[in-house]
Write an enzyme that holds these catalytic residues in place. Structure first.
Site, short mmCIF file in Angstrom:
data_model
loop_
_atom_site.label_atom_id
_atom_site.label_comp_id
_atom_site.label_asym_id
_atom_site.label_seq_id
_atom_site.Cartn_x
_atom_site.Cartn_y
_atom_site.Cartn_z
N LYS A 188 -25.78 4.38 -16.48
CA LYS A 188 -26.83 5.39 -16.32
C LYS A 188 -27.12 6.14 -17.61
O LYS A 188 -26.22 6.49 -18.35
CB LYS A 188 -26.41 6.40 -15.25
CG LYS A 188 -26.34 5.71 -13.93
CD LYS A 188 -26.62 6.62 -12.78
CE LYS A 188 -26.55 5.76 -11.54
NZ LYS A 188 -27.50 6.11 -10.53
N SER B 291 -22.73 -1.95 5.76
CA SER B 291 -23.81 -2.93 5.90
C SER B 291 -23.27 -4.35 5.90
O SER B 291 -22.25 -4.64 5.28
CB SER B 291 -24.83 -2.75 4.77
OG SER B 291 -24.20 -2.85 3.52
N CYS C 93 -37.38 -1.20 -9.76
CA CYS C 93 -37.89 0.16 -9.57
C CYS C 93 -37.39 0.73 -8.25
O CYS C 93 -37.07 -0.02 -7.34
CB CYS C 93 -39.41 0.14 -9.52
SG CYS C 93 -40.16 -0.53 -11.00
N HIS D 104 -19.79 -7.26 -5.53
CA HIS D 104 -20.94 -7.46 -6.41
C HIS D 104 -21.01 -8.89 -6.92
O HIS D 104 -21.95 -9.27 -7.60
CB HIS D 104 -20.86 -6.47 -7.59
CG HIS D 104 -20.75 -5.05 -7.11
ND1 HIS D 104 -19.54 -4.46 -6.86
CD2 HIS D 104 -21.70 -4.15 -6.80
CE1 HIS D 104 -19.74 -3.22 -6.41
NE2 HIS D 104 -21.05 -3.01 -6.37
N CYS E 287 -17.53 -2.16 -1.30
CA CYS E 287 -18.81 -1.50 -1.02
C CYS E 287 -19.47 -2.23 0.16
O CYS E 287 -18.88 -3.16 0.71
CB CYS E 287 -19.70 -1.52 -2.27
SG CYS E 287 -21.10 -0.36 -2.18
N1 GLN Z 1 -22.80 2.34 4.15
C1 GLN Z 1 -23.52 1.84 3.02
C2 GLN Z 1 -23.48 0.31 3.01
O1 GLN Z 1 -22.50 -0.22 3.45
C3 GLN Z 1 -22.93 2.34 1.74
C4 GLN Z 1 -23.71 1.86 0.56
C5 GLN Z 1 -23.28 2.40 -0.77
O2 GLN Z 1 -22.18 2.83 -0.93
N2 GLN Z 1 -24.15 2.39 -1.74
O3 GLN Z 1 -24.39 -0.33 2.53
ZN ZN Z 2 -20.47 1.71 -2.34
#
Ligand code: GLN
Ligand code: ZN
Length: 753
Positions: free
Chosen positions: A114, A432, A515, A693, A725
């Site tokens: 960032k 998610s 974007c 990722h 994540c």
């Molecule tokens: N609950 C969200 C997901 O699982 C968290 C996303 C994030 O941390 N950016 O996508």
């Molecule tokens: Zn996350």
């Protein structure tokens, strides 16, 4: 006609295109659908269009070299020939440039991070003592000449040497600023090259790093550097710009350095007012039109501020400017057809801000002319109507809840353990599941009214129930519904709350061709009705296991939106917190036992100056605590943060006091996790056990090893096992085996403890 005394200045202009033309051109080029010539043609068109917009608005200082195919720090690497070794063999410069930005078959991309405290990401220069710097001024000269032949005289924007080095990383551990002696001669060479372009040439050096608690060493390097640069060529005028906070130490350090001008931010760095006498004859680029927010400027306030500045700076030395580059705001309101006209009237995007800069300069020049009086009157009326409207028509949530939960963590966790009955090392995911093409189509068909509510609901329910089945089969302990109904974790909630509006075309560059379209918080925030209760209740009805409720936290909603500026950010955050608090309460009443409140963007809001950090932390923590204060002691509150380095905020995390926090440590091993152990952090933690990722599927053996490593740092009784994540960017083919391996690895370890 009398010549104008008060000049106008724009730090930089967005480049992606008001219809995201550059994004499309880049992506087609990367997909090999078009030739380089068509990419170049579009780039050139955009540059000319943007220069003309500024010229039409009467801006005196218009930039060149604020255009970029990807990022201005990457451009600077190119200009200084700071090409990492792994890309050096690529002979075509554009191919090499994009390989550095995005990686290629043989080499990973350069790192991205960032830009200061914005949501724009720059490419981090990779330097070492071996970097062979060499000047390559082609881009700068050709953009300058392109503007000149279009009849526009520009100033040349470049990243200053201190910021370039300070925001770089060295791959051999050498001190970044040691390289200064190597690059100053190149900057001087550049100045001498551009001096030939015109009788008088202006060069803008961006030095935002000056606002980030500069050390004495930094300041003396700053002085030395600009002493050399400022005297390099008699016809080149050096402008140093700072932004995003005050730069008073730098201003003082450069008191005797004969720069042409210094740019100071008076929107985010009011403290700049206190040291203006140190300008010592230099011109002042007075950043007063907010380059980071989308609200109409207050002409009367601008006038008063300029009058205040005039007490320390002669009027003819004052140049009116944006507070920073307009890169951080969308292009124009012209294509917004659906915004409530009343709210639209309060707004101003990049193109509209150009007129605010020149109007403000005109009003300051002479406030008594008919045209100035009219501008002041019209602007004043709009802003007054805004204040009146916001005062009378919208009520924030009244707080019927407490400020925080009533029981200590120890009391809460023991109550929760009884109810939840989870095995040791409980497994879960972050929320998610893969956002498939079908699920995106389902949402867009529904939005465009191509399918009925019933068909949409059925599609969503099908997805949820198949997510649940998979999780049960994989043997996970705490399930999630997969978030198929959410396009974006902030937008989804914003759309259901009062006080938010959404633009059609308010795109802001995030990185490269990417974007984002941030929601706009214009008024008091409230939640008219439950937002997630139906969907989570449905998900819970599909299983006898525990279903996690999934909410976005107040600080993240705030940090990823454009926020009203007529009241404090903290007050807006508290309002959002109260709305989320009601949702927590409703989920709990519906029988949901675990609720996750994501704070993915908590760190994003940190101020650049240490002296301002405490204040932010205080209200951000307060907001989070308020958001979960309706949770009874039996309801388990999780939070998730997309970071791995908690060294500087561990104390703050403790204050947030979530029962469980899931974090992103998988790529850094347990080194960064140590801070939790050293600190004696008491609550439960789920350090991500694999990196979502990457498409790689972690093997069961490797996960066993990873978990064993974690147990050495955090006792198993307080450890959760989860990916690092959400899984929305992954494919099912990757997610299914990965989670299966994760659950099996845990079962194997459970046998041993
Ligand atoms: N609950 C969200 C997901 O699982 C968290 C996303 C994030 O941390 N950016 O996508
Ligand atoms: Zn996350």
């Amino acid at each position: 006609m009398q010549t104008k005394r008060i000049k106008s200045f724009v730090t930089g202009f967005p480049r992606i295109g008001e219809k995201r033309e550059l994004k499309k051109a880049l992506e087609e080029f990367w997909d090999k659908k078009t030739e380089v010539s068509s990419l170049e043609a579009i780039a050139s068109q955009l540059r000319k269009r943007h220069w003309n917009y500024q010229k039409e608005a009467g801006i005196d200082f218009i930039s060149c070299n604020d255009f970029s195919y990807y990022d201005q720090m990457l451009d600077m690497c190119e200009i200084l020939n700071a090409i990492p070794k792994r890309f050096a063999e690529i002979s075509d410069p554009l191919e090499r440039y994009f390989a550095m930005a995005r990686g290629n078959e043989s080499s990973p991309a350069m790192e991205m991070t960032k830009w200061m405290n914005t949501n724009y990401h720059y490419i981090v220069p990779e330097l070492s003592a071996e970097t062979v710097f060499k000047l390559n001024p082609k881009k700068i000269i050709s953009e300058y000449m392109e503007a000149k032949s279009a009849g526009i005289k520009t100033k040349i924007n470049i990243i200053g040497p201190l910021t370039f080095l300070g925001l770089a990383k060295t791959t051999d551990g050498s001190d970044n600023f040691k390289l200064l002696d190597k690059i100053i001669p190149l900057y001087k060479e550049l100045i001498s090259k551009v001096s030939e372009l015109d009788d008088e040439v202006f060069v803008q050096f961006d030095e935002p790093l000056a606002v980030k608690d500069p050390s004495q060493e930094f300041l003396s390097l700053m002085k030395k550097t600009y002493q050399e640069i400022s005297t390099a060529c008699a016809n080149v005028r050096i402008i140093l710009v700072s932004y995003f906070d005050h730069a008073s130490e730098t201003l003082t350090a450069l008191k005797d350095v004969p720069l042409y001008a210094i740019g100071l931010d008076f929107v985010y760095g009011k403290e700049n007012l206190n040291c203006l006498s140190d300008l010592n004859g230099k011109k002042l680029i007075a950043g007063i039109i907010d380059g980071r927010n989308i609200w109409k400027s207050d002409y009367n306030k601008n006038y008063l501020l300029l009058k205040e500045i005039e007490k320390s700076v002669p009027k003819e030395n004052i140049i009116v400017s944006t507070s920073c580059s307009l890169l951080h705001v969308p292009y124009t309101l012209e294509y917004e057809e659906k915004l409530d006209p009343r709210i639209k009237e309060w707004m101003s995007f990049a193109k509209e801000k150009l007129y605010e800069v020149s109007d403000t300069a005109d009003i300051f020049e002479n406030s008594d002319t008919d045209s100035s009086l009219l501008k002041l009157k019209t602007n004043g009326e709009i802003l007054k109507s805004k204040i009146d409207y916001l005062k009378t028509t919208l009520n924030a949530e009244s707080d019927k809840f407490k400020d925080e939960r009533s029981f200590s963590f120890a009391e809460r966790i023991s109550a929760q353990k009884k109810i939840l009955n989870l095995p040791v090392l409980p497994t879960t995911t972050i929320g998610s599941f893969p956002q498939t093409a079908e699920i995106r189509k389902l949402r867009s068909d529904f939005k465009a009214k191509r399918i009925s509510q019933k068909d949409y609901d059925e599609g969503i329910k099908d997805y949820i129930s198949s997510c649940v089945k998979f999780q049960e089969k994989a043997g996970l302990d705490v399930l999630v519904h997969g978030e198929p109904e959410r396009n974006d974790m902030v937008e989804y909630f914003g759309e259901q709350m009062e006080g938010f509006v959404f633009t059609q075309n308010g795109w802001v560059q995030s990185y490269g061709s990417r974007c984002v379209k941030p929601p706009v918080i214009y008024g008091n925030v409230s939640r008219p009705k439950p937002m997630t209760v139906d969907i989570i209740s449905y998900a819970q009805s599909c299983t006898r296991k525990i279903m996690k409720g999934m909410l976005t936290g107040p600080v993240t909603i705030l940090n990823w939106s454009f926020v009203r500026n007529d009241i404090e950010r903290s007050a807006v955050c508290h309002q959002i917190a109260s709305a989320i608090c009601r949702e927590v309460s409703d989920l709990q009443s519906a029988g949901i036992k675990i609720i996750q409140v994501d704070e993915a963007a908590f760190k994003e809001g940190y101020p650049l100056r240490k002296e301002k950090v405490k204040l932010y932390e205080n209200w951000a923590v307060e907001s989070f605590k308020r958001a979960v204060s309706s949770a009874e002691k039996e309801t388990q509150i999780h939070t998730h943060m997309c970071y791995s380095d908690f060294n500087s905020i561990i104390g703050t995390l403790e204050k947030m006091d979530a029962d469980v926090i899931t974090i992103e440590t998988s790529r850094s091993g347990n080194k960064l996790l140590n801070v939790f152990a050293e600190r004696g952090y008491k609550n439960e933690i789920g350090p991500g056990v694999y990196d979502i990722h990457s498409p790689r599927i972690p093997s069961r053996e490797e996960l066993v090893q990873q978990i064993k490593m974690l147990i050495k740092v955090i006792p198993a009784e307080r450890l959760w096992i989860n990916p690092d994540c959400g899984l929305k960017t992954r494919k099912w083919e990757e997610v299914k085996p990965s989670l299966k391996n994760m659950a099996e690895a845990v079962m194997e370890i459970r046998k041993t403890i």
